[in-house]
Design a protein around this motif. Structure first.
Motif, short mmCIF file in Angstrom:
data_model
loop_
_atom_site.label_atom_id
_atom_site.label_comp_id
_atom_site.label_asym_id
_atom_site.label_seq_id
_atom_site.Cartn_x
_atom_site.Cartn_y
_atom_site.Cartn_z
N SER A 103 0.82 -1.23 0.00
CA SER A 103 0.00 0.00 0.00
C SER A 103 0.85 1.27 0.00
O SER A 103 0.33 2.36 0.21
N GLY A 104 2.14 1.12 -0.23
CA GLY A 104 3.02 2.28 -0.31
C GLY A 104 2.96 2.92 -1.68
O GLY A 104 2.36 2.40 -2.61
N HIS A 105 3.59 4.08 -1.78
CA HIS A 105 3.64 4.82 -3.05
C HIS A 105 5.01 4.61 -3.68
O HIS A 105 6.03 4.98 -3.11
N SER A 106 5.00 4.03 -4.86
CA SER A 106 6.22 3.72 -5.59
C SER A 106 6.43 4.71 -6.72
O SER A 106 5.46 5.18 -7.32
N ASN A 107 7.67 5.01 -7.03
CA ASN A 107 7.98 5.84 -8.20
C ASN A 107 7.94 5.01 -9.48
O ASN A 107 7.83 5.55 -10.57
N ASN A 108 8.03 3.71 -9.33
CA ASN A 108 8.06 2.79 -10.46
C ASN A 108 6.68 2.15 -10.63
O ASN A 108 6.16 1.58 -9.68
N PRO A 109 6.08 2.21 -11.82
CA PRO A 109 4.74 1.65 -12.01
C PRO A 109 4.70 0.13 -12.15
O PRO A 109 3.63 -0.46 -12.12
N ILE A 110 5.88 -0.51 -12.25
CA ILE A 110 5.92 -1.95 -12.50
C ILE A 110 6.53 -2.73 -11.34
O ILE A 110 6.13 -3.84 -11.06
N LYS A 111 7.49 -2.14 -10.63
CA LYS A 111 8.16 -2.81 -9.51
C LYS A 111 8.18 -1.86 -8.32
O LYS A 111 8.69 -0.74 -8.42
N CYS A 112 7.63 -2.29 -7.20
CA CYS A 112 7.59 -1.43 -6.02
C CYS A 112 9.01 -1.12 -5.55
O CYS A 112 9.83 -2.03 -5.38
N ASP A 113 9.27 0.16 -5.35
CA ASP A 113 10.61 0.57 -4.91
C ASP A 113 10.63 0.98 -3.43
O ASP A 113 11.58 1.59 -2.96
N ARG A 114 9.61 0.59 -2.70
CA ARG A 114 9.57 0.86 -1.25
C ARG A 114 10.46 -0.13 -0.52
O ARG A 114 10.61 -1.28 -0.96
N PRO A 115 11.04 0.29 0.61
CA PRO A 115 11.88 -0.65 1.39
C PRO A 115 11.06 -1.88 1.81
O PRO A 115 9.88 -1.77 2.13
N ASN A 116 11.68 -3.01 1.77
CA ASN A 116 11.09 -4.28 2.19
C ASN A 116 9.92 -4.74 1.34
O ASN A 116 9.09 -5.52 1.80
N CYS A 117 9.80 -4.22 0.14
CA CYS A 117 8.74 -4.68 -0.77
C CYS A 117 9.35 -4.87 -2.15
O CYS A 117 10.04 -4.00 -2.65
N ASP A 118 9.07 -6.01 -2.73
CA ASP A 118 9.61 -6.28 -4.06
C ASP A 118 8.51 -6.71 -5.04
O ASP A 118 8.75 -7.43 -5.98
N TRP A 119 7.29 -6.25 -4.78
CA TRP A 119 6.15 -6.66 -5.61
C TRP A 119 6.33 -6.15 -7.04
O TRP A 119 6.79 -5.04 -7.27
N LYS A 120 5.94 -6.98 -7.98
CA LYS A 120 6.04 -6.63 -9.40
C LYS A 120 4.67 -6.78 -10.07
O LYS A 120 3.97 -7.76 -9.83
N ALA A 121 4.33 -5.83 -10.91
CA ALA A 121 3.04 -5.84 -11.60
C ALA A 121 2.94 -6.95 -12.64
O ALA A 121 1.85 -7.29 -13.07
N HIS A 122 4.07 -7.52 -13.04
CA HIS A 122 4.04 -8.56 -14.06
C HIS A 122 4.21 -9.95 -13.48
O HIS A 122 4.34 -10.92 -14.22
N GLY A 123 4.19 -10.09 -12.18
CA GLY A 123 4.35 -11.40 -11.55
C GLY A 123 3.08 -12.23 -11.65
O GLY A 123 2.10 -11.84 -12.27
N LEU A 124 3.10 -13.35 -11.00
CA LEU A 124 1.98 -14.30 -11.07
C LEU A 124 0.65 -13.65 -10.70
O LEU A 124 -0.35 -13.85 -11.37
N PHE A 125 0.63 -12.86 -9.65
CA PHE A 125 -0.63 -12.26 -9.19
C PHE A 125 -0.81 -10.83 -9.70
O PHE A 125 -1.74 -10.14 -9.31
#
Length: 155
Positions: A103-125
């Motif tokens: 739920s953080g705000h990332s500068n990157n629209p595809i990969k979260c650039d927040r500390p301790n988060c590595d979520w990617k928009a192109h991953g499985l979910f």
């Protein structure tokens, strides 16, 4: 175009023996005809050109590739259509994007650039249903990205 559709139906038939394979072929053809009509009307591009481009982009089975997740409705409020990829980049420049995991705000629209988060928009979910799909007419392709913060805040 008809040759491509027949080739795809044959691939669907080979994916499962017997009546199930034939059902898959019929379902695939129905899906393709609906999607090609929709995209052709929305993009003012021939169905054949669209199908040829999709086939260039496809790198896995037709049964798994041709589904709503990869060809979403272009008139949805979760889809933004742009003329070029450059237009997408210009639109995204300077925006913050809402990560569906932290739920953080990332500068990157595809990969979260927040500390301790590595979520990617192109991953499985992908974006957990909370992102948007950006589509380039010139490339005849699109991708899931995190939703811009202003569109999340407006809800």
């Amino acid at each position: 175009m008809e040759k491509i559709i027949e080739k795809l139906k044959d691939e669907a038939r080979r994916s499962w023996r017997g009546p199930k394979g034939e059902d898959r072929a019929k379902d695939l053809e129905k899906y393709l005809r609906i999607k090609l009509e929709e995209y052709s009307s929305a993009l003012d591009t021939s169905q054949e050109e669209i199908l040829e481009r999709w086939e260039e982009l496809r790198s896995y089975s037709a049964i798994n590739y041709y589904q709503e997740a990869n060809q979403p409705k272009l008139d949805s409020d979760k889809v933004k259509v742009f003329e070029t990829k450059t237009d997408i980049l210009m639109w995204a420049a300077g925006k913050k994007f809402s990560c569906p995991k932290c739920s953080g705000h990332s500068n990157n629209p595809i990969k979260c650039d927040r500390p301790n988060c590595d979520w990617k928009a192109h991953g499985l979910f992908k974006t957990l249903g909370e992102g948007i799909y950006v589509f380039s007419k010139a490339e005849m392709a699109g991708q899931d990205i995190f939703a811009p913060v202003e569109s999340v805040s407006a809800k």
